[in-house]
Design a protein around this motif. Structure first.
Motif, PDB file in Angstrom:
ATOM      1  N   GLY A 173      -1.846  -9.647   4.960  1.00  0.00           N
ATOM      2  CA  GLY A 173      -2.212  -8.104   5.300  1.00  0.00           C
ATOM      3  C   GLY A 173      -3.049  -7.907   4.303  1.00  0.00           C
ATOM      4  N   GLY A 199      -2.249  -4.647   0.258  1.00  0.00           N
ATOM      5  CA  GLY A 199      -2.509  -6.256   0.127  1.00  0.00           C
ATOM      6  C   GLY A 199      -3.766  -6.630  -0.677  1.00  0.00           C
ATOM      7  N   VAL A 231       2.105  -6.189   5.339  1.00  0.00           N
ATOM      8  CA  VAL A 231       1.377  -5.726   6.504  1.00  0.00           C
ATOM      9  C   VAL A 231       2.501  -4.351   6.607  1.00  0.00           C
ATOM     10  N   SER A 288       5.294 -11.135  11.887  1.00  0.00           N
ATOM     11  CA  SER A 288       5.093 -11.666  10.626  1.00  0.00           C
ATOM     12  C   SER A 288       6.073 -12.576  10.240  1.00  0.00           C
ATOM     13  N   ILE A 327       6.205 -15.731  12.085  1.00  0.00           N
ATOM     14  CA  ILE A 327       5.035 -16.465  11.742  1.00  0.00           C
ATOM     15  C   ILE A 327       5.236 -17.402  10.334  1.00  0.00           C
ATOM     16  N   THR A 381       7.331  -1.365   2.723  1.00  0.00           N
ATOM     17  CA  THR A 381       8.210  -0.407   3.043  1.00  0.00           C
ATOM     18  C   THR A 381       8.909  -0.463   4.205  1.00  0.00           C
ATOM     19  N   VAL A 417       1.842   1.650  -5.451  1.00  0.00           N
ATOM     20  CA  VAL A 417       0.408   1.872  -5.622  1.00  0.00           C
ATOM     21  C   VAL A 417       0.174   3.309  -5.157  1.00  0.00           C
ATOM     22  N   PRO A 428      -3.410   5.031  -4.251  1.00  0.00           N
ATOM     23  CA  PRO A 428      -4.901   4.779  -3.926  1.00  0.00           C
ATOM     24  C   PRO A 428      -5.567   5.833  -4.879  1.00  0.00           C
ATOM     25  N   LYS A 445      13.006   2.742  -2.680  1.00  0.00           N
ATOM     26  CA  LYS A 445      11.682   2.998  -2.096  1.00  0.00           C
ATOM     27  C   LYS A 445      11.966   4.374  -1.037  1.00  0.00           C
ATOM     28  N   TYR A 500      -0.286   7.363   3.995  1.00  0.00           N
ATOM     29  CA  TYR A 500       0.572   6.405   4.909  1.00  0.00           C
ATOM     30  C   TYR A 500       2.049   6.432   4.700  1.00  0.00           C
ATOM     31  N   LYS A 545       6.247   9.114   6.620  1.00  0.00           N
ATOM     32  CA  LYS A 545       6.997   8.125   7.514  1.00  0.00           C
ATOM     33  C   LYS A 545       8.271   7.588   7.005  1.00  0.00           C
ATOM     34  N   ARG A 596      -5.378   8.422   6.502  1.00  0.00           N
ATOM     35  CA  ARG A 596      -4.422   8.255   7.398  1.00  0.00           C
ATOM     36  C   ARG A 596      -3.358   9.712   7.068  1.00  0.00           C
TER      37      ARG A 596
HETATM   38  N1  LIG Z   1      -1.095   3.035   1.236  1.00  0.00           N
HETATM   39  C1  LIG Z   1      -0.377   3.077   0.039  1.00  0.00           C
HETATM   40  O1  LIG Z   1      -0.540   4.031  -0.646  1.00  0.00           O
HETATM   41  C2  LIG Z   1       1.100   2.413  -0.061  1.00  0.00           C
HETATM   42  C3  LIG Z   1       1.819   2.710  -1.304  1.00  0.00           C
HETATM   43  C4  LIG Z   1       3.012   2.073  -1.290  1.00  0.00           C
HETATM   44  C5  LIG Z   1       3.596   1.329  -0.293  1.00  0.00           C
HETATM   45  N2  LIG Z   1       2.857   1.219   0.717  1.00  0.00           N
HETATM   46  C6  LIG Z   1       3.466   0.292   1.725  1.00  0.00           C
HETATM   47  O2  LIG Z   1       2.807  -1.119   1.753  1.00  0.00           O
HETATM   48  C7  LIG Z   1       2.706  -1.398   3.177  1.00  0.00           C
HETATM   49  C8  LIG Z   1       1.310  -1.820   3.632  1.00  0.00           C
HETATM   50  O3  LIG Z   1       0.509  -0.615   3.599  1.00  0.00           O
HETATM   51  P1  LIG Z   1      -0.982  -0.525   3.820  1.00  0.00           P
HETATM   52  O4  LIG Z   1      -1.230   0.871   3.217  1.00  0.00           O
HETATM   53  O5  LIG Z   1      -1.578  -1.638   2.779  1.00  0.00           O
HETATM   54  O6  LIG Z   1      -1.329  -1.038   5.226  1.00  0.00           O
HETATM   55  P2  LIG Z   1      -2.512  -1.271   5.912  1.00  0.00           P
HETATM   56  O7  LIG Z   1      -2.487  -0.964   7.531  1.00  0.00           O
HETATM   57  O8  LIG Z   1      -3.750  -0.858   5.239  1.00  0.00           O
HETATM   58  O9  LIG Z   1      -2.489  -2.866   5.639  1.00  0.00           O
HETATM   59  C9  LIG Z   1      -1.679  -3.732   6.583  1.00  0.00           C
HETATM   60  C10 LIG Z   1      -2.784  -4.940   7.122  1.00  0.00           C
HETATM   61  O10 LIG Z   1      -1.686  -5.984   7.590  1.00  0.00           O
HETATM   62  C11 LIG Z   1      -2.381  -6.313   8.586  1.00  0.00           C
HETATM   63  N3  LIG Z   1      -1.454  -7.282   9.576  1.00  0.00           N
HETATM   64  C12 LIG Z   1      -0.684  -6.721  10.350  1.00  0.00           C
HETATM   65  N4  LIG Z   1       0.180  -7.612  10.997  1.00  0.00           N
HETATM   66  C13 LIG Z   1      -0.402  -8.785  10.448  1.00  0.00           C
HETATM   67  C14 LIG Z   1      -0.170 -10.274  10.555  1.00  0.00           C
HETATM   68  N5  LIG Z   1       0.819 -10.715  11.341  1.00  0.00           N
HETATM   69  N6  LIG Z   1      -0.610 -11.079   9.872  1.00  0.00           N
HETATM   70  C15 LIG Z   1      -1.690 -10.626   8.850  1.00  0.00           C
HETATM   71  N7  LIG Z   1      -2.109  -9.538   8.624  1.00  0.00           N
HETATM   72  C16 LIG Z   1      -1.334  -8.541   9.546  1.00  0.00           C
HETATM   73  C17 LIG Z   1      -3.134  -5.178   9.355  1.00  0.00           C
HETATM   74  O11 LIG Z   1      -4.251  -5.818  10.005  1.00  0.00           O
HETATM   75  C18 LIG Z   1      -3.511  -4.608   7.994  1.00  0.00           C
HETATM   76  O12 LIG Z   1      -4.744  -5.100   7.313  1.00  0.00           O
HETATM   77  C19 LIG Z   1       3.586  -0.517   3.997  1.00  0.00           C
HETATM   78  O13 LIG Z   1       4.744  -0.822   4.215  1.00  0.00           O
HETATM   79  C20 LIG Z   1       3.253   0.827   3.198  1.00  0.00           C
HETATM   80  O14 LIG Z   1       4.271   1.813   3.669  1.00  0.00           O
HETATM   81  C21 LIG Z   1       1.533   1.903   1.111  1.00  0.00           C
END
Ligand SMILES: NC(=O)c1ccc[n+]([C@@H]2O[C@H](COP(=O)([O-])OP(=O)(O)OC[C@H]3O[C@@H](n4cnc5c(N)ncnc54)[C@H](O)[C@@H]3O)[C@@H](O)[C@H]2O)c1
Length: 553
Positions: free
Chosen positions: A47, A52, A137, A162, A165, A181, A217, A219, A273, A327, A331, A403
């Motif tokens: 992901g 990621g 993911v 995931s 797989i 999360t 993180v 952003p 978290k 994001y 939630k 988002r």
């Molecule tokens: N965005 C933030 O600021 C933030 C901060 C802290 C924690 N998080 C947590 O981190 C996690 C990821 O968030 P994000 O913002 O990166 O989400 P995102 O939607 O940007 O990224 C998730 C990625 O995973 C991919 N994906 C989904 N299923 C897959 C699979 N089977 N194989 C490979 N790739 C797959 C999607 O296509 C997508 O690119 C979430 O749990 C989120 O709550 C996010």
């Protein structure tokens, strides 16, 4: 027929066909063989989204005391029409994320093209080559009605798929680190049994090496350092998993300056978290009622907050803006409430504050539509058919992430009320929540479902030229504290608009001098939590009357 994935800049990438998978695996095997010869550990990041992609680069940039890279990273991404474009972009050394932090792009470029420690792929076969898999993911939470988080549910599909797989492909010694999360209990009660069952099918008797460590993180300007130079919490399902996750994080993050907190069980790390983000959501929601109090009693909540902040014990009090997007905060508390019933099997309702905070935050933006309606009404202009410009589409300042932004709700409600909307945002090229509202985030997930008359919003495009965007508007909504909006000059704004307009300040962007100037120019001003504007308006009127009287005398 060939399928394509479109990047935010409009570049088209053909999705891989069956024949491409074999070639791609061969490419990865060759790379991995040469990297193993250099004694580098192979890390697959599953992901490559907002978290990621940057985590992959941070790991790929890690080096030992002598400056030699210690990891080779394969960022792996499903080849979906929505996300495939990220793979060819990363492989050119380009960041798939648009952000204020220049280090994101520099680091990806450096790791792909110079150090050659980072590549991206679409094939799950990459997992066969991994010493470590980092799961990034998404785990979404789908709400069934607006302002009622309890009626929603965790969307476990992407995550469960995931785990399946991963279990089908990894070797028994591979460390699987879940960074997503998740609903507390997921690592031990969902991931562990899925992987264990698949291991048995594959005649593997050992326990999965499974751990959880959540991302903090942010952003924005400090994107990279909010991952690399920041405190982490982690936990493994057993001693071996804990040892391995501590080792990995110590090798890729600055754990000397920012020590790890190791908890006894993954459910504790997962709960940390959810509590961390629910706490934040709650302190923001708490100010919503005081924001209304301020508006109705001549109080400027911005000044009140600044006065309180001086006290060190209260320094993290923050003004909520037009709703709490991003994001995570909308939630994460929902994942906790959902887990209590659906993972742990409890029937009683112990949660009061956590869901209430999310419900308040989820509907706060609707009040902006009321303020806009009232400001226009004071100017004798009906909201229906008014031209309204929203400044800022993203959920927070100086990032391009849209988002669950408050701006989306503002646009949807005002459209429902009959207004014509325009949007400007220097960091967002495409607002997919509108352009692709029938399929993004998923066919059933668009916030469109809570409003009527939303069809035309498919055609909403982000305007990049602010002057052009302002031309002929009736109202201007300052929705996000993006840098370019902080110094906008009222005279220039009114000139570009072609006359007096309604100005709505959602984020304490206007200081009193600017508010005064807008009134002097014949505008109407309102703001979230900014009850004192009425005093400034009266002052401007009095000054005008005095000038008139002097002129007549
Ligand atoms: N965005 C933030 O600021 C933030 C901060 C802290 C924690 N998080 C947590 O981190 C996690 C990821 O968030 P994000 O913002 O990166 O989400 P995102 O939607 O940007 O990224 C998730 C990625 O995973 C991919 N994906 C989904 N299923 C897959 C699979 N089977 N194989 C490979 N790739 C797959 C999607 O296509 C997508 O690119 C979430 O749990 C989120 O709550 C996010």
């Amino acid at each position: 027929m060939a399928e394509y994935s479109l990047s935010p800049t409009g570049e088209k990438f053909q999705l891989p066909e069956q024949k491409n998978y074999l070639e791609e695996f061969e490419r990865l095997k060759m790379l991995v063989n040469s990297q193993r010869a250099l004694r580098r550990e192979i890390v697959v990041v599953m992901g490559v989204g907002f978290v990621g992609a940057v985590m992959a680069a941070v790991v790929a940039d890690a080096q030992d005391g002598k400056g030699n890279p210690t990891k080779f990273v394969i960022g792996m991404q499903r080849p979906s029409t929505r996300s495939f474009w990220k793979i060819p972009l990363i492989n050119r050394g380009l960041s798939p994320i648009s952000t204020e932090d220049p280090e994101v792009a520099l680091m990806i470029e450096r790791c792909v093209n110079k150090k050659k420690t980072l590549t991206a792929t679409f094939t799950y076969d990459a997992l066969k080559l991994a010493d470590v898999v980092i799961v990034d993911v998404q785990c979404d939470y789908l709400k069934e009605s607006l302002g009622n988080v309890r009626s929603g549910q965790a969307e476990m599909k992407a995550l469960e798929e995931s785990f399946e797989i991963i279990a089908q492909n990894i070797s028994p010694e591979t460390l699987v680190l879940i960074e997503t999360t998740v609903a507390p209990g997921t690592t031990e009660q969902i991931a562990y049994p899925i992987i264990k069952k698949m291991f048995r099918k594959r005649s593997i008797e050992s326990d999965p090496v499974l751990a959880h460590s959540y991302e903090r993180v942010m952003p924005g300007k400090n994107y990279v350092s909010s991952i690399r130079d920041f405190w982490r919490v982690c936990s493994g399902v057993n001693e071996e998993a804990t040892r391995r996750v501590v080792k990995l994080l110590s090798e890729v993050l600055d754990t000397e300056k920012f020590p790890l907190t190791v908890l006894d069980k993954p459910i504790e790390s997962e709960t940390a978290k959810i509590v961390e983000n629910s706490y934040r959501a709650t302190i923001l929601a708490f100010l919503d009622e005081w924001s209304l109090f301020a508006e109705r009693n001549g109080v400027d909540l911005i000044k009140v907050i600044n006065a309180i902040k001086v006290r060190p014990t209260h320094s993290n009090i923050i003004f909520p803006g037009p709703g709490i997007g991003g994001y995570c905060l909308p939630k994460d508390g929902g994942l906790g409430v959902w887990a209590y019933r659906h993972i742990h099997g409890f029937e009683d309702e112990i949660f009061k504050i956590t869901p209430l905070a999310i419900d308040i935050n989820d509907t706060r933006a609707l009040h902006v539509a009321q303020l806009t309606r009232d400001a226009l009404r004071n100017m004798g202009r009906p909201i229906a058919s008014a031209e309204i410009l929203v400044l800022g589409a993203s959920y927070r300042e100086d990032v391009g992430d849209t988002r669950y932004s408050g701006s989306e709700l503002i646009v949807r409600r005002l459209t429902e009320m009959g207004a014509e909307l325009r949007v400007h945002d220097p960091y967002v090229l495409h607002w997919w929540e509108f352009e692709k509202q029938d399929e993004y985030p998923a066919s059933s997930d668009s916030l469109k479902r809570f409003f009527r008359g939303q069809e035309k919003l498919k055609d909403l495009r982000i305007e990049q030229d602010l002057k052009k965007a302002l031309d002929g508007v009736d109202a201007l909504i300052f929705a996000v504290r993006h840098q370019p909006y902080l110094n906008l000059d009222p005279d220039e704004v009114v000139q570009s608009a072609g006359g007096p307009i309604a100005v709505i300040d959602c984020f304490g962007i206007l200081n009193d001098d600017k508010i005064k100037r807008y009134f002097e120019l014949g505008c109407e001003v309102k703001g979230l939590g900014r009850g004192h504007v009425k005093r400034i308006k009266d002052q401007v009127r009095e000054e005008k009357e005095q000038m008139e009287t002097r002129r007549v005398m």
